[in-house]
Design an enzyme around this catalytic site. Sequence first.
Site, PDB file in Angstrom:
ATOM      1  N   HIS A  23      -4.768  17.881   3.372  1.00 30.22           N
ATOM      2  CA  HIS A  23      -3.616  16.969   3.382  1.00 30.22           C
ATOM      3  C   HIS A  23      -3.227  16.474   4.763  1.00 30.22           C
ATOM      4  O   HIS A  23      -2.070  16.562   5.174  1.00 30.22           O
ATOM      5  CB  HIS A  23      -2.409  17.641   2.719  1.00 30.22           C
ATOM      6  CG  HIS A  23      -2.467  17.580   1.227  1.00 30.22           C
ATOM      7  ND1 HIS A  23      -2.582  16.400   0.538  1.00 30.22           N
ATOM      8  CD2 HIS A  23      -2.444  18.560   0.294  1.00 30.22           C
ATOM      9  CE1 HIS A  23      -2.636  16.646  -0.766  1.00 30.22           C
ATOM     10  NE2 HIS A  23      -2.556  17.942  -0.948  1.00 30.22           N
ATOM     11  N   HIS A  34      -6.068  13.229  -4.599  1.00 22.72           N
ATOM     12  CA  HIS A  34      -5.490  12.342  -3.602  1.00 22.72           C
ATOM     13  C   HIS A  34      -6.506  11.400  -2.972  1.00 22.72           C
ATOM     14  O   HIS A  34      -6.145  10.549  -2.162  1.00 22.72           O
ATOM     15  CB  HIS A  34      -4.773  13.150  -2.508  1.00 22.72           C
ATOM     16  CG  HIS A  34      -3.387  13.549  -2.907  1.00 22.72           C
ATOM     17  ND1 HIS A  34      -2.266  12.867  -2.496  1.00 22.72           N
ATOM     18  CD2 HIS A  34      -2.949  14.537  -3.707  1.00 22.72           C
ATOM     19  CE1 HIS A  34      -1.193  13.445  -3.029  1.00 22.72           C
ATOM     20  NE2 HIS A  34      -1.576  14.462  -3.764  1.00 22.72           N
ATOM     21  N   ASP A  60      -0.783  -8.553   1.468  1.00 23.93           N
ATOM     22  CA  ASP A  60      -1.573  -8.652   2.704  1.00 23.93           C
ATOM     23  C   ASP A  60      -1.274  -7.502   3.651  1.00 23.93           C
ATOM     24  O   ASP A  60      -1.661  -7.525   4.810  1.00 23.93           O
ATOM     25  CB  ASP A  60      -1.352 -10.001   3.383  1.00 23.93           C
ATOM     26  CG  ASP A  60       0.116 -10.184   3.772  1.00 23.93           C
ATOM     27  OD1 ASP A  60       0.446 -11.233   4.348  1.00 23.93           O
ATOM     28  OD2 ASP A  60       0.925  -9.289   3.488  1.00 23.93           O
ATOM     29  N   SER A  63       1.262  -6.554   5.228  1.00 23.14           N
ATOM     30  CA  SER A  63       1.868  -6.928   6.497  1.00 23.14           C
ATOM     31  C   SER A  63       3.095  -6.082   6.820  1.00 23.14           C
ATOM     32  O   SER A  63       3.565  -6.062   7.942  1.00 23.14           O
ATOM     33  CB  SER A  63       2.302  -8.393   6.435  1.00 23.14           C
ATOM     34  OG  SER A  63       3.302  -8.517   5.423  1.00 23.14           O
ATOM     35  N   ASP A  70      18.349  -8.694   4.315  1.00 19.53           N
ATOM     36  CA  ASP A  70      17.688  -9.654   5.202  1.00 19.53           C
ATOM     37  C   ASP A  70      18.659 -10.088   6.278  1.00 19.53           C
ATOM     38  O   ASP A  70      19.174 -11.199   6.265  1.00 19.53           O
ATOM     39  CB  ASP A  70      17.193 -10.837   4.366  1.00 19.53           C
ATOM     40  CG  ASP A  70      16.534 -11.895   5.225  1.00 19.53           C
ATOM     41  OD1 ASP A  70      16.117 -11.564   6.359  1.00 19.53           O
ATOM     42  OD2 ASP A  70      16.439 -13.038   4.767  1.00 19.53           O
ATOM     43  N   GLU A  73      12.246  -1.042   7.432  1.00 25.14           N
ATOM     44  CA  GLU A  73      13.656  -1.130   7.776  1.00 25.14           C
ATOM     45  C   GLU A  73      14.507  -0.915   6.551  1.00 25.14           C
ATOM     46  O   GLU A  73      15.521  -0.240   6.572  1.00 25.14           O
ATOM     47  CB  GLU A  73      13.949  -2.525   8.329  1.00 25.14           C
ATOM     48  CG  GLU A  73      14.683  -2.514   9.638  1.00 25.14           C
ATOM     49  CD  GLU A  73      14.859  -3.923  10.150  1.00 25.14           C
ATOM     50  OE1 GLU A  73      14.177  -4.258  11.124  1.00 25.14           O
ATOM     51  OE2 GLU A  73      15.662  -4.659   9.553  1.00 25.14           O
TER      52      GLU A  73
END
Lengths: 739, 181
Positions: A182, A242, A653, A655, A691, A702
């Site tokens: 792990h 896993h 994607d 990101s 936002d 965040e």
Amino acid sequence: MGCGVTKSDQFHKHSGKAVTTIRAAVLIQRWYRQYVARTEMRRRYTWHIFQSIEYSGEQAQIKLYNFLGYLMDNFTPSSNERNLISHIFRENDICRDAEWERYFCYKKIEVPEIYSGPHLTFPLTVEQAVGLVEAFRNKKQLHSRYALQLLLETWKLLRMLPNINRISTCHSKEITICGDLHGQLEDLLLIFYKNGMPSLEKPYVFNGDFVDRGKDSIEILLILFAFLLVYPSDVYLNRGNHEDHIVNLRYGFTKEVLTKYKMHGKRILKLLQKIFSWLPLATVIDQKVLVLHGGISDSTDLNLLARLDRHNYISALRPPKKRNQSSASTSMDSDLDEDVWGANRIFQRRASLTFPKPLGARDCFHNRSLQDFSDRIKVNVETELEIRRRRRSAFNAVMKEPETETPTLSFDSVYSDNAKEEWKQILDLLWSDPMAQEGCVPNEVRGGGCYWGPDITEDFLNKHNLQLIIRSHECKQDGYEFCHNRKVLTLFSASNYYDVGSNRGAYVKLGPDLVPYVVQYQASSMIRELTVRQSVGRTERSALKVLREQLFAHKSDLICAFKKFDSENTGVVSLNDWASAVESVMHLDLPWRMLRCQLVTRKTSEGMIDYYDWFNELAIIGPNSDNIDQSLLETLYRHRSTLETIFRIVDTDNSGFITMEDFRQTWKLLSVYLKMEITDEAISDLAVTIDSNQDGSIDIDEFMEAFRLTDKKSRLERGRSMFMGTATDLTKLEGDPNI
Amino acid sequence: MMSQTDETPAVAKRRDNNMAESNNQSAETKLSDVHKRIKAAFETFDNAANNTVDVREIGTIIYSLGCFPSQADLHDFIAEVEEDHSGYIHLDRFLPAMTKVLLEHKFPPIPKDLLLQAFEVLDKDNKGYLEPEELTKYMTQEGEPFTQEEMEEMLTGLADHERNVIYYKDVINQLAIDPDM
């Protein structure tokens, strides 16, 4: 509970110091034994807490995945919504290997001069493998070029291996077997230090679960693969549950790779998907000892397992798709589907995600969690068949194919009994746990595989002429544990798994006599100074903190439950009622009555609990968002792992950002999954608050940070709370752009 | 939650009635509570989930329920509940015996001050602490002697790290007895 006044006079009344001394000794001995016993009890239930939260997290993950798959299979959301999640199901295996090799090509990746990590040349030598270990010990990171190259070579090698490795201890070689690691690099280094690195004289078997939870999963993989390449006849890897990209989304490996490899992480992950699917399923030593990750069931058949195409199971949580044999072949899920759906608008149901009207329920054994929303999907069977028939003919008309095989409209039409059987075999192998009772029952706690009993072990060993099963998958305090009359050995190699001092790790050495010799260890020098009692205290505090958070996250439901015991609305309940209420809400199989004194320290003068007050006492600061509805926040907190997992799925994607629109869609998905009504307005409010820079996109990390609760009591937070289920607390490496 | 000062008379009356009611029922609920506690402790050691525990764990279970039996007490208790020397004890026999123990406070805890006196008796020179050798001598030779393993654990756990002596006053305070028992 006092014992009266007389005893305190005893010491003075009795003649003879000897008698007094004896009495004193007896008292101290009795007191100390009592203390030891209580500590043992605390240790057990602490363990219990961690384990039940861990397993319920796994169960939640599987439920989520089943739910998404169910949505995919059974109704047709608008293309936006579908695209959000379809990509995790897309197999894309139709492309030939040459195309894949182009996608994974590392050759164009340049290594800058300032890169100070190891440089690899292939074929790999043992010096390079050892050098890699050293580099990771010194906190270096392997450049993506070399990482990709190493992974490509590994992939090529694994494709040649059988499903079941067969090895022998001839030449008097002792084989070393390791359990779950792990991502805990420290433990692997400790094993190598104590036992030596893999070599011709020192063969190793690694029994799965190399990744997730710990922070150095990729480094562990690279080391294991490097040694595999250098010593292909002396290093054996078994797949664990896993080694699965779906599980990785929740438990931290995906995030780790994307953080460490900002530019090429996505490719690395894709290549790893293939590598995981090509990992062998089990190893047999001297035809007598079976090593596999999870376990067996009453239907496990090694011959079947040896024959199947293991690489079709990219994730053990989803059965393989049968490929359409037609020559116009692209992936089943992508282009073909668009055409079909486009052409069949008559039959296309524009069900939005908040009001699913699916065509029919899966009857698959493994999707029993779908019982949760079966009340929404009661469809007449005849209607269903009729619909399918109509679809099929429409499809055929469109495609002008004589082909009668339909695209994936539902599980049943595509998966033969054979495929279902194979899938079950693999699921059992990777997810099962032993139990003390006889028989074999589905493993509802984890959500996959079985619990199997000693009689099953006996029959299985006899049938295949074996004498021992070595498996991993479960954390054990001593690093190992025998069961089923010592015919099953559980081996766990990640020490301090739940918290510092929680458990030791172990590995096993097996010589030609096939008698397992266990070696235990515990990483971190801090441990040696803690006595067992002290480390129980630490781990216990940790466990209780996690538990308090869980309780806080269920505040509304708990208050409801308390009120049922408090018909007069006095705001207090008895201790016993407290325990019953908590039991009914939390669905964690824990000894609440024993935990009560740890979780409730304030009682009224009548010995009752003021439950509103108790929530304050839990001393958790809620998230700081004043204009958001409290119950919505609570839901958010309770399901944050699921929410984060969905975010990461949606973030196609990789990101780390999702658009506002996708954010709204995510909420709709979640609200269906949780069977909750969340108004568009509430979502908009939430979105606006999150936002904060109003640029139309949301930073996932965040967002999750904002909803992390902090515990007032804990000042020594290690920052490693695996049981949040997210990797939010992993040490964030500042992604080196040069790597 | 209303404090006593601002609750209305009606609510106060209801609350008092509630208390009175619960006091009347207290014997019943108390018994049920005791049973549940005993079962919870028992189940923790019931590995095979068949309502039996290994007889060697009985001491731990009884201790963890807040009782302080002597070794002799334990032997007697076990003799009463064990299934014919099978090495196992079934919940059916354990539950009534243990319930009796708890309700009758048969093995009461040792009060702190008595414990302190006991240590002081052993600390013949009145140093305020005990040397490991001293404690070892008493614990392994007198009373209901410790095994070597028990002794080693005790020393590791209780001895001050720097001075390697046992400051018993601190130790007694640290290892506070469970308030709920």
